[in-house]
Design a protein around this motif. Structure first.
Motif, short mmCIF file in Angstrom:
data_model
loop_
_atom_site.label_atom_id
_atom_site.label_comp_id
_atom_site.label_asym_id
_atom_site.label_seq_id
_atom_site.Cartn_x
_atom_site.Cartn_y
_atom_site.Cartn_z
N THR A 164 0.84 -1.20 0.00
CA THR A 164 0.00 0.00 0.00
C THR A 164 0.88 1.25 0.00
OG1 THR A 164 -1.74 -1.13 1.24
CG2 THR A 164 -1.81 1.27 1.22
N LEU A 165 0.48 2.22 -0.80
CA LEU A 165 1.12 3.53 -0.80
C LEU A 165 0.09 4.55 -0.31
CD1 LEU A 165 3.58 5.37 -1.69
CD2 LEU A 165 2.25 5.78 -3.77
N LYS A 166 0.51 5.37 0.64
CA LYS A 166 -0.38 6.39 1.22
C LYS A 166 0.23 7.76 0.98
CE LYS A 166 -2.18 7.77 5.77
NZ LYS A 166 -2.17 7.42 7.22
N LEU A 167 -0.59 8.68 0.48
CA LEU A 167 -0.15 10.05 0.24
C LEU A 167 -1.18 11.01 0.80
CD1 LEU A 167 0.81 9.59 -3.52
CD2 LEU A 167 2.46 10.10 -1.71
N LYS A 168 -0.71 12.09 1.40
CA LYS A 168 -1.61 13.14 1.87
C LYS A 168 -1.22 14.44 1.20
CE LYS A 168 -3.17 12.94 6.06
NZ LYS A 168 -3.28 13.03 7.54
N ARG A 169 -2.17 15.03 0.49
CA ARG A 169 -1.90 16.28 -0.22
C ARG A 169 -1.75 17.44 0.76
NH1 ARG A 169 -6.37 14.75 -3.82
NH2 ARG A 169 -5.59 13.96 -5.80
N ALA A 170 -1.34 18.58 0.22
CA ALA A 170 -1.18 19.77 1.05
C ALA A 170 -2.50 20.21 1.66
CB ALA A 170 -0.59 20.91 0.21
N ASN A 171 -3.64 19.91 0.99
CA ASN A 171 -4.96 20.27 1.52
C ASN A 171 -5.54 19.18 2.41
OD1 ASN A 171 -5.62 18.30 -0.29
ND2 ASN A 171 -7.02 19.54 -1.53
N PHE A 172 -4.68 18.19 2.81
CA PHE A 172 -5.03 17.10 3.72
C PHE A 172 -5.88 16.01 3.05
CE2 PHE A 172 -4.10 20.60 6.54
CZ PHE A 172 -3.26 20.02 7.48
N ALA A 173 -6.15 16.13 1.74
CA ALA A 173 -6.85 15.06 1.04
C ALA A 173 -5.94 13.84 1.00
CB ALA A 173 -7.22 15.51 -0.38
N LEU A 174 -6.54 12.67 1.26
CA LEU A 174 -5.76 11.44 1.37
C LEU A 174 -5.88 10.61 0.09
CD1 LEU A 174 -4.00 9.97 3.48
CD2 LEU A 174 -6.05 8.70 4.14
N LEU A 175 -4.75 10.15 -0.43
CA LEU A 175 -4.72 9.25 -1.57
C LEU A 175 -4.12 7.93 -1.11
CD1 LEU A 175 -3.23 11.58 -4.35
CD2 LEU A 175 -5.58 10.78 -4.21
N SER A 176 -4.73 6.84 -1.51
CA SER A 176 -4.21 5.52 -1.14
C SER A 176 -4.29 4.59 -2.35
CB SER A 176 -5.02 4.94 0.03
OG SER A 176 -4.48 3.70 0.43
N ARG A 177 -3.22 3.89 -2.62
CA ARG A 177 -3.17 2.92 -3.71
C ARG A 177 -2.60 1.62 -3.16
NH1 ARG A 177 -5.70 6.49 -5.33
NH2 ARG A 177 -5.55 7.67 -7.29
N ARG A 178 -3.15 0.50 -3.64
CA ARG A 178 -2.65 -0.80 -3.17
C ARG A 178 -2.66 -1.80 -4.31
NH1 ARG A 178 -7.14 -3.83 0.08
NH2 ARG A 178 -5.37 -4.30 1.41
N VAL A 179 -1.81 -2.80 -4.19
CA VAL A 179 -1.74 -3.83 -5.22
C VAL A 179 -1.39 -5.16 -4.54
CG1 VAL A 179 0.71 -3.44 -5.72
CG2 VAL A 179 -0.76 -4.44 -7.47
N SER A 180 -1.96 -6.25 -5.06
CA SER A 180 -1.67 -7.58 -4.55
C SER A 180 -0.56 -8.22 -5.37
CB SER A 180 -2.93 -8.46 -4.61
OG SER A 180 -3.93 -7.95 -3.76
N LEU A 181 0.38 -8.85 -4.69
CA LEU A 181 1.49 -9.52 -5.35
C LEU A 181 1.17 -10.99 -5.58
CD1 LEU A 181 4.36 -8.03 -3.14
CD2 LEU A 181 3.48 -7.13 -5.31
N ARG A 182 1.90 -11.61 -6.53
CA ARG A 182 1.68 -13.04 -6.80
C ARG A 182 2.12 -13.90 -5.62
NH1 ARG A 182 4.22 -11.93 -11.76
NH2 ARG A 182 6.03 -13.07 -11.00
N GLU A 183 3.14 -13.45 -4.93
CA GLU A 183 3.64 -14.20 -3.79
C GLU A 183 4.01 -13.22 -2.68
OE1 GLU A 183 6.97 -16.21 -5.47
OE2 GLU A 183 8.34 -14.53 -5.22
N PRO A 184 4.03 -13.68 -1.43
CA PRO A 184 4.36 -12.76 -0.33
C PRO A 184 5.80 -12.29 -0.41
CG PRO A 184 4.26 -15.03 0.45
CD PRO A 184 3.75 -15.05 -0.96
N THR A 185 6.04 -11.09 0.11
CA THR A 185 7.39 -10.53 0.09
C THR A 185 7.75 -9.92 1.43
OG1 THR A 185 8.88 -9.04 -1.12
CG2 THR A 185 6.67 -8.21 -0.67
#
Length: 378
Positions: free
Chosen positions: A278-299
């Protein structure tokens, strides 16, 4: 118990020449402050502040690169002392933990307050490190109390005095209420605990969702969370809040790498791996962006975490500026199947995996700062 400026205190203990000097733990001029001693804090230096800004405020400061191996060793020694007081110890980080001392008076022949005083004295005598104690009847109030009189603080909030203590305190005292939450509460006319008490639970919940219900209980000093020494780990994450918003791609890339390394190190220490990044980003106006991706195998690989989080960042399509960035790993399991096949479309993956294993071995023998990537200096 919350250690006082832990990383900086370990450095001052191990190098007496630093004792009376302002010390900043962090990277180079393009890096950020990890923590600072209290002398540097008087000058305005704060965690997550850009290093160049910290050195403008305190040009006489000594900058020391983090030595995680030394901090982990000190943390384990403190944890062993805690375990002698009670089996119910819930660490929050290397330098902070909750302890449930219910029923220990008969065992130790002394009340909890006396045992905690002995704990911090023993920490100072045997380890050369200090801590601040917060003693109360639940986790919320114990955390609040631990921050009241740092460093070397010892604060008690009794059950009978809870309502009077909280009444005129600002809601910013609540763990997790940051600037954005404060602004939302102020918009509703809520600045103090007294303001919260005027709201019905249903109205707070309707306006703020589950957080409103939590606020209603905390306003009354109620917190039913138990101290759990064996709570299963559901996710691992690390994030940093910038002192000044940034859109600099090199700086952001450096942070993604450092965060990925920290998350990977925790996964390796716990012998676990995860399938979701998961990648989490918070903009200067406090708006939150979150992106996630599932991998083929655990890491549990820092390289895989970094490259995956970097791809997520590139997909966001928003150049910022940002005030916070974070990297996380979830859907955790034991590490038996971690990083077995690698990325078949990336011919360099196997070589990087071997290099990371060699790096881990060098750091285990010579310390966390024995070898670093140039990317970490951004």
């Amino acid at each position: 118990m919350d250690c006082d400026a832990f990383y900086a205190s370990v450095e001052k203990r191990d190098n007496p020449e630093l004792r009376d000097r302002p010390v900043i733990i962090g990277g180079g001029k393009r890096g950020v402050v990890s923590t600072a001693c209290y002398i540097a804090r008087i000058k305005g230096v704060r965690s997550a502040m850009p290093m160049f800004k910290a050195l403008q405020l305190c040009p006489e400061a000594v900058v020391v690169r983090p030595r995680m191996a030394a901090y982990v060793e000190a943390s384990r020694a403190i944890r062993a002392m805690m375990d002698e007081l009670t089996p119910d110890v819930e660490p929050l980080s290397l330098d902070e933990a909750f302890m449930d001392l219910t029923g220990t008076e008969a065992l130790h022949g002394a009340p909890p307050a006396a045992m905690l005083a002995r704990l911090v004295k023993r920490m100072e005598d045997e380890l050369g490190l200090t801590g601040s104690i917060g003693l109360s009847h639940n986790k919320f109030l114990a955390k609040v109390a631990s921050d009241l009189d740092k460093p070397r603080g010892f604060s008690v909030i009794g059950k009978a005095e809870t309502a009077a203590f909280l009444h005129d305190k600002p809601v910013s005292l609540i763990w997790g209420v940051g600037q954005a939450s404060q602004a939302a509460l102020e918009k509703a006319g809520i600045r103090t605990f007294a303001d919260l008490l005027r709201w019905e639970k249903e109205d707070l919940t309707r306006r703020f969702g589950a957080s409103g219900t939590r606020l209603w209980h905390l306003a009354r000093g109620e917190d039913r969370r138990r101290v759990s020494a064996r709570a299963p780990v559901k996710s691992l994450s690390n994030e940093t809040t910038f002192f000044e918003d940034t859109a600099d791609p090199d700086v952001l890339d450096g942070h993604i790498w450092r965060l990925a390394e920290k998350v990977a190190a925790r996964a390796k220490a716990k012998d676990i791996a995860g399938r979701v990044v998961t990648l989490k980003l918070k903009r200067a106006n406090f708006a939150l962006l979150s992106r996630r991706v599932s991998l083929r195998e655990p890491t549990q690989s820092a390289d895989t975490l970094y490259r995956t989080a970097r791809r997520l960042f590139d997909q966001v399509g928003d150049k910022g500026p940002y005030r916070l960035i974070g990297v996380g790993l979830s859907q955790l399991e034991d590490d038996a199947q971690a990083d077995l096949s690698g990325d078949l479309l990336d011919p360099g993956a196997a070589a990087r995996r071997r290099a990371e294993a060699a790096t881990d071995a060098i750091r285990a023998r010579f310390g966390a700062d024995a070898i670093i990537k140039g990317r970490a200096l951004r």
